[in-house]
Design an enzyme around this catalytic site. Structure first.
Site, PDB file in Angstrom:
ATOM      1  N   TYR A 125      74.749  50.493 -49.036  1.00  0.00           N
ATOM      2  CA  TYR A 125      75.028  49.101 -49.273  1.00  0.00           C
ATOM      3  C   TYR A 125      75.848  48.657 -50.673  1.00  0.00           C
ATOM      4  CZ  TYR A 125      73.511  46.459 -45.371  1.00  0.00           C
ATOM      5  OH  TYR A 125      73.330  45.891 -44.180  1.00  0.00           O
ATOM      6  N   LYS A 192      63.730  58.449 -44.167  1.00  0.00           N
ATOM      7  CA  LYS A 192      64.297  59.724 -43.035  1.00  0.00           C
ATOM      8  C   LYS A 192      64.402  60.921 -43.999  1.00  0.00           C
ATOM      9  CE  LYS A 192      65.996  60.042 -39.393  1.00  0.00           C
ATOM     10  NZ  LYS A 192      65.455  60.524 -38.303  1.00  0.00           N
ATOM     11  N   ASP A 226      62.766  56.201 -37.588  1.00  0.00           N
ATOM     12  CA  ASP A 226      62.875  55.900 -36.306  1.00  0.00           C
ATOM     13  C   ASP A 226      61.459  55.528 -35.434  1.00  0.00           C
ATOM     14  OD1 ASP A 226      62.570  58.581 -37.086  1.00  0.00           O
ATOM     15  OD2 ASP A 226      63.927  59.515 -35.659  1.00  0.00           O
ATOM     16  N   ASP A 250      67.427  46.296 -44.003  1.00  0.00           N
ATOM     17  CA  ASP A 250      68.160  45.196 -43.330  1.00  0.00           C
ATOM     18  C   ASP A 250      68.171  45.351 -41.746  1.00  0.00           C
ATOM     19  OD1 ASP A 250      70.220  43.259 -43.072  1.00  0.00           O
ATOM     20  OD2 ASP A 250      71.950  44.555 -43.035  1.00  0.00           O
TER      21      ASP A 250
END
Ligand code: NAD
Length: 362
Positions: A125, A192, A226, A250
Site C-alpha cells: 500500500y 505468509k 490463507d 485490508d
C-alpha cells in the site's frame, strides 16, 4: 461539560448521508462537539484541484481528531487514494477494526468479538510502483537479474512490497498494548512468511520478539494468512486480537465484516502518536448514493470509538446500547441488513434508522 473540536470530512457518495446521520446521533447523545467540516474526495478535484486539500490536513492537525466518510478512488488510473495520503501525512500507522456480532443484524455468527489491527503505513500500500515499460521498471528488472533475486517479465508493471522492522515493531506493540488496555487475552500475527521470507518473514520474527515482552500477560500465536482466512470463516471465536501487515489486514477486514452482517456495520479508526481519524470500513457505495438507503451504523459505531478516544465513554456506551436495541427490535433495519438477515418488512431509510436510534438513546 467539556467541549470538543472535531474535523468532519463527509467524503463522497453515501458518506454525505452517513455523516449527517452520525452527527445527528452524536449530538442527540448530548456530547458538545464543534465540527470543523472539511472537504475531501472526487468533487474537490474540481473545486480545489486536489482530492485532499491542504486546509483539510491542517484542520486535522489543529483538532487532532477527525471522523470521515468514504472517499472514492478511481481504479487503475487518476489520483492515488486520499485515505492512503491522509494516513501518510498524519502518520496514522495503526488501523483498528473491531468486529462484533449484533443480534438481529443477520450475521453468519452471533458470537463474534474480535479486533483487527492493521499496519497502515507500508507493504504494497505504500504506493511505490513502476509503470509497465517505464525506465524505472526496466532498471529494476535488470537489478533483480544482476542480484540473482529472480527474473521478472519485461512487460510487467511492478508494485513494491516492503516491510520494515520499525513499522512491524510499532504495530505489533500497538496490538499488545490495545489487548492489555481492553482486557483482551490473545494476539495472533497473520503472515505468509513461508513464501515471502524477507518481508512477511521479518514481520513474523519481529512479532515473536515483541510477544516475548508480554509473556504471561497476553498470549501470542501465529497463523499463515490463507489458513487464517479459512479459520475466520469456520470459527471466528478462536480469535481475539489479530495483527496484520497492511494488505492482508485490508482484505481480512471486509471478510470479518461479512461474518457479522456486512460492510454497513463495520467501524474503524486510524491512529498514530498524535492524531486519530475514525471511519467506517465501507466505501462510497455509488450504487446506492443519494437515495437515503445507506446504513449509517458503521459510521455511528466509528463515532462511538471516537467518543471513547475523547473520554466521552458514557455517551459512547449509550450509543452502542441504542444500536443494539434498534437491531434487536428489528423494525427499522436498512435494506442491506434485511437482505443479509432475510428478514421480512420494508427496508428503513437511512433517516428512519437514524431517528429510531435517537429515540432508543437512554
Ligand atoms: P463499497 O464499500 O462502497 O460498496 C460495496 C457494496 O456494499 C455495495 O453494494 C454497497 O452498496 C454496499 N455498501 C457499502 N456500504 C454500505 C452501507 N453503509 N450501507 C448499505 N450498503 C453498503 O465498495 P466499492 O464499491 O468497492 O467501492 C466504492 C468506492 O469507495 C471506490 O471508489 C473505493 O475506492 C472507495 N472506498 C473508499 C473507502 C474509504 O474511503 N475508506 C473504503 C473502501 C472503498
Amino acid at each position: 461539560m467539556a467541549q470538543h473540536k472535531v474535523t468532519l470530512i463527509p467524503g463522497d457518495g453515501i458518506g454525505v448521508e452517513t455523516s449527517a446521520a452520525m452527527q445527528r446521533v452524536v449530538e442527540a447523545s448530548g456530547v458538545d462537539i464543534v465540527w470543523d467540516v472539511a472537504p475531501a474526495g472526487a468533487a474537490c478535484v474540481e473545486t480545489h484541484g486536489t482530492p485532499l486539500p491542504r486546509e483539510t490536513i491542517e484542520s486535522v492537525r489543529r483538532t487532532k481528531v477527525a471522523i470521515k466518510g468514504p472517499v472514492a478512488t478511481p481504479v487503475g488510473t487518476g489520483f492515488r487514494s486520499v485515505n492512503v495520503a491522509l494516513r501518510k501525512e498524519l502518520d496514522l500507522y495503526a488501523c483498528l477494526r473491531p468486529v462484533q456480532s449484533l443480534p438481529g443484524a443477520g450475521g453468519r455468527y452471533d458470537d463474534v468479538d474480535l479486533v483487527i489491527v492493521r499496519e497502515n503505513s507500508e507493504d504494497l500500500y505504500a504506493g511505490v510502483e513502476f509503470e509497465e515499460g517505464s525506465e524505472g521498471a526496466r532498471r529494476l528488472i535488470e537489478l533483480c537479474e544482476e542480484e540473482g533475486a529472480g527474473s521478472i517479465r519485461p512487460d510487467s508493471g511492478i508494485s513494491i512490497k516492503s516491510i520494515s522492522v520499525t513499522a512491524s515493531e510499532r504495530i505489533v506493540r500497538h496490538a499488545f498494548e490495545y489487548a492489555l488496555e481492553h482486557g483482551r487475552k490473545k494476539v495472533t500475527a497473520a503472515h505468509k512468511a513461508n513464501i515471502m521470507k524477507h518481508s512477511d518473514g521479518l514481520f513474523l520474527r519481529v512479532a515473536r520478539d515483541v510477544a516475548k515482552e508480554y509473556e504471561g500477560r497476553v498470549a501470542f500465536d501465529e497463523r499463515i494468512m490463507d489458513a487464517c482466512c479459512m479459520n475466520l470463516v469456520m470459527d471466528p471465536t478462536q480469535f481475539d486480537v489479530i495483527v496484520f501487515p497492511n494488505l492482508y489486514g485490508d482484505l481480512a477486514s471486509d471478510l470479518a465484516a461479512g461474518l457479522v452482517g456486512g460492510l454497513g456495520l463495520a467501524p474503524g479508526a486510524n491512529v498514530g502518536e498524535e492524531y486519530a481519524v475514525f471511519e467506517a470500513v465501507h466505501g462510497s457505495a455509488p450504487d446506492i448514493a443519494g437515495q437515503n438507503k445507506a446504513n449509517p451504523t458503521a459510521q455511528i459505531m466509528s463515532a462511538a470509538m471516537m467518543l471513547d478516544h475523547l473520554g466521552e465513554v458514557d455517551a459512547a456506551a449509550r450509543i452502542r446500547r441504542a444500536v443494539c436495541a434498534v437491531y434487536a427490535e428489528g423494525a427499522h433495519l436498512t435494506g442491506d441488513i434485511r437482505r443479509a438477515s432475510g428478514s421480512a418488512g420494508a427496508p428503513a431509510t437511512c433517516t428512519e434508522f437514524t431517528e429510531a436510534l435517537v429515540a432508543a438513546l437512554d
